[in-house]
Scaffold this active site. Structure first.
Site, PDB file in Angstrom:
ATOM      1  N   GLY A   1     -11.360  -8.208  -1.028  1.00 39.26           N
ATOM      2  CA  GLY A   1     -10.248  -8.506  -0.130  1.00 39.26           C
ATOM      3  C   GLY A   1      -9.671  -9.893  -0.289  1.00 39.26           C
TER       4      GLY A   1
ATOM      5  N   LYS B   1     -21.030 -15.869   1.126  1.00 39.42           N
ATOM      6  CA  LYS B   1     -22.471 -15.649   1.242  1.00 39.42           C
ATOM      7  C   LYS B   1     -23.071 -14.846   0.097  1.00 39.42           C
ATOM      8  CE  LYS B   1     -22.818 -16.091   6.191  1.00 39.42           C
ATOM      9  NZ  LYS B   1     -22.841 -15.401   7.486  1.00 39.42           N
TER      10      LYS B   1
ATOM     11  N   GLY C   1     -13.960  -3.516   0.419  1.00 34.58           N
ATOM     12  CA  GLY C   1     -15.336  -3.014   0.455  1.00 34.58           C
ATOM     13  C   GLY C   1     -15.593  -1.956  -0.613  1.00 34.58           C
TER      14      GLY C   1
ATOM     15  N   ARG D   1       0.820  -1.217   0.000  1.00 39.31           N
ATOM     16  CA  ARG D   1       0.000   0.000   0.000  1.00 39.31           C
ATOM     17  C   ARG D   1       0.853   1.265   0.000  1.00 39.31           C
ATOM     18  NH1 ARG D   1      -4.878  -2.159   3.887  1.00 39.31           N
ATOM     19  NH2 ARG D   1      -6.148  -2.898   2.148  1.00 39.31           N
TER      20      ARG D   1
HETATM   21  P1  ADP Z   1     -13.970 -11.271  -1.163  1.00 39.63           P
HETATM   22  O1  ADP Z   1     -13.296 -10.799   0.100  1.00 39.63           O
HETATM   23  O2  ADP Z   1     -13.006 -11.474  -2.281  1.00 39.63           O
HETATM   24  O3  ADP Z   1     -15.128 -10.394  -1.547  1.00 39.63           O
HETATM   25  P2  ADP Z   1     -15.590 -13.137   0.300  1.00 39.63           P
HETATM   26  O4  ADP Z   1     -15.211 -12.457   1.576  1.00 39.63           O
HETATM   27  O5  ADP Z   1     -16.963 -12.982  -0.167  1.00 39.63           O
HETATM   28  O6  ADP Z   1     -14.571 -12.718  -0.864  1.00 39.63           O
HETATM   29  O7  ADP Z   1     -15.352 -14.695   0.431  1.00 39.63           O
HETATM   30  C1  ADP Z   1     -14.146 -15.258   0.836  1.00 39.63           C
HETATM   31  C2  ADP Z   1     -14.354 -16.368   1.789  1.00 39.63           C
HETATM   32  O8  ADP Z   1     -15.259 -17.341   1.289  1.00 39.63           O
HETATM   33  C3  ADP Z   1     -13.054 -17.098   2.043  1.00 39.63           C
HETATM   34  O9  ADP Z   1     -12.690 -16.960   3.400  1.00 39.63           O
HETATM   35  C4  ADP Z   1     -13.359 -18.549   1.686  1.00 39.63           C
HETATM   36  O10 ADP Z   1     -12.788 -19.483   2.572  1.00 39.63           O
HETATM   37  C5  ADP Z   1     -14.870 -18.580   1.777  1.00 39.63           C
HETATM   38  N1  ADP Z   1     -15.413 -19.685   0.981  1.00 39.63           N
HETATM   39  C6  ADP Z   1     -15.334 -19.870  -0.344  1.00 39.63           C
HETATM   40  N2  ADP Z   1     -15.883 -21.047  -0.690  1.00 39.63           N
HETATM   41  C7  ADP Z   1     -16.319 -21.638   0.438  1.00 39.63           C
HETATM   42  C8  ADP Z   1     -16.964 -22.867   0.753  1.00 39.63           C
HETATM   43  N3  ADP Z   1     -17.275 -23.729  -0.212  1.00 39.63           N
HETATM   44  N4  ADP Z   1     -17.254 -23.121   2.046  1.00 39.63           N
HETATM   45  C9  ADP Z   1     -16.944 -22.241   3.011  1.00 39.63           C
HETATM   46  N5  ADP Z   1     -16.334 -21.061   2.797  1.00 39.63           N
HETATM   47  C10 ADP Z   1     -16.019 -20.760   1.523  1.00 39.63           C
HETATM   48 MG    MG Z   2     -13.822 -11.019   2.202  1.00 40.96          MG
END
Ligand code: ADP
Ligand code: MG
Length: 393
Positions: free
Chosen positions: A350, A197, A373, A37
């Site tokens: 992230g 989610k 975010g 960063r």
């Molecule tokens: P980003 O930060 O890129 O927006 P998210 O925070 O939405 O991504 O999702 C990342 C998390 O989702 C990771 O910690 C990963 O372990 C979890 N994840 C992905 N696939 C699964 C799964 N099948 N079961 C449980 N957790 C999952």
């Molecule tokens: Mg995340």
């Protein structure tokens, strides 16, 4: 991009307040473990120095509740000085008479880093009086902290109403790259979404559904869709409250002619652990006691195939629990497809960014967004307050 940038300012001899994102990870002894960063802000700082500005940098670090000696910016100042190859002064406060004096004494080309701005609760409250005090240090304002642009804080939004405010180079690149995807999509335009989610990604899904040709869904999130279609997902993480949204999304995709692809197979594990037993199963037939921890190899191939032929790809959200190497193959497959594709490729979020960095492929995609975010809110089509407050071209 319709916002003014540092190039549009005459900065020589002027005190310029620059909001940067120096929120770097620290180890227990307070050493910086990753200076990405700080490096990312160098082009803007160098430009200002080279053009004779008197640069006053302001950033937050961590989540202090009041003054916290462990979250002072002295190590950041030291690292910045090394990277910049010139002295960086450090203030022990972000406002007040002593800082005011330091700011007034700056010469052309000097750089001063203020203390962690979140030592003041007024920062996150966007307190007008606090913003006024920050603004009083300078004559011009530059925002180069894309990662906090979705927050209307005093140093990201308040000051932009008190001083002429423009975008720094990092901010400009973010707005240009993410904006290009949303405003001038080239087709085929493919979005790959994953993560835990559905709930966290509804806004992104809604906005991208209106723009993409294909939407590829992986991660735990995909199995909420599989369940919504009547599939059996065993003990896979379920976003129970989003089943209706999933059904609704499937219908909307159909109505809009968007190809929505869900996993056809899954890597199932009997536990979430590196040494778990695993097997590849149909995505809609995961046995009880087993949980999908990654998309399966067939799904990885299909997603890669679709992404490779695209003109534009935006990716957010890992395909599985990539933190465990044995469950990272689907995420690797998507990352490789983006790297191999001649498309304009953007990665945001992230964990997605952490994943592509861990895989050593971050420099082989067109744009890796530095905001977690903030990137998501941008992809949702929201106007980010830290950007909105900057001057239009
Ligand atoms: P980003 O930060 O890129 O927006 P998210 O925070 O939405 O991504 O999702 C990342 C998390 O989702 C990771 O910690 C990963 O372990 C979890 N994840 C992905 N696939 C699964 C799964 N099948 N079961 C449980 N957790 C999952
Ligand atoms: Mg995340």
């Amino acid at each position: 991009m319709n916002k003014k940038t540092v190039r549009d300012l005459d900065v020589a001899g002027k005190r310029v307040l620059v909001r940067v994102d120096f929120n770097v990870p620290l180890d227990e002894s307070g050493n910086i473990t990753d200076d990405t960063r700080i490096r990312a802000a160098l082009p803007t700082i160098r430009y200002l120095v080279d053009h004779g500005a008197r640069t006053i940098l302001v950033s937050h670090l961590g989540r202090p509740k009041g003054v916290d000696d462990k979250l002072r910016l002295d190590p950041v100042a030291a690292r910045l000085q090394e990277l910049l190859g010139k002295p960086v002064q450090k203030a022990n406060d972000s406002i007040g008479p002593a800082v005011q004096e330091q700011a007034q004494k700056l010469n052309d080309g000097d750089v001063l880093l203020l203390e962690n701005v979140r030592f003041y609760k007024e920062e996150e409250k966007n307190d007008p009086e606090f913003a006024k005090q920050l603004a009083s240090l300078a004559e011009l304002y530059v925002n180069d902290a894309f990662g906090t642009a979705h927050r209307a804080h005093a140093s990201t939004e308040g000051v932009a109403h008190l001083l002429p405010g423009v975008a720094g180079f990092l901010m400009e690149k973010e707005i240009a790259s993410l904006g290009r995807v949303l405003e001038n999509p080239e087709h085929p335009f493919v979005a790959v979404l994953g993560g835990a989610k559905v709930k966290d990604k509804i806004g992104v899904i809604e906005n991208l559904l209106q723009k993409v040709d294909s939407l590829l869904i992986g991660g735990a999130m995909a199995f909420t869709f599989v369940k919504a279609q009547g599939g059996k997902i065993g003990d896979t993480l379920l976003d129970e409250g989003s089943l209706d949204v999933a059904r609704d999304t499937l219908e909307k995709a159909k109505a809009r002619g968007v190809r929505l692809e869900l996993p056809v197979d899954a890597l199932a594990a009997d536990r979430i652990a590196p040494d778990a037993n695993t097997r590849v199963v149909p995505a809609n037939d995961i046995p009880d006691g087993w949980r999908a921890v990654d998309i399966g190899p067939e799904t990885g191939r299909r997603f890669a195939e679709i992404a490779k032929d695209a003109k534009m790809v935006v990716w957010n959200g890992p395909m599985g629990i990539f933190e465990i190497d044995a469950f990272a193959e689907g995420t690797r497959a998507v990352a490789r497809a983006l790297v191999d594709s001649s498309a304009f490729t953007v990665v945001g979020g992230g964990d997605s960014v952490a994943a592509i960095e861990e895989l050593g492929m971050a420099d082989r995609v067109s744009h890796v967004s530095t905001g977690g975010g903030a990137s998501l809110e941008f992809l949702e089509g929201k106007e980010l307050p830290g950007i909105a407050a900057l001057q239009d071209k």
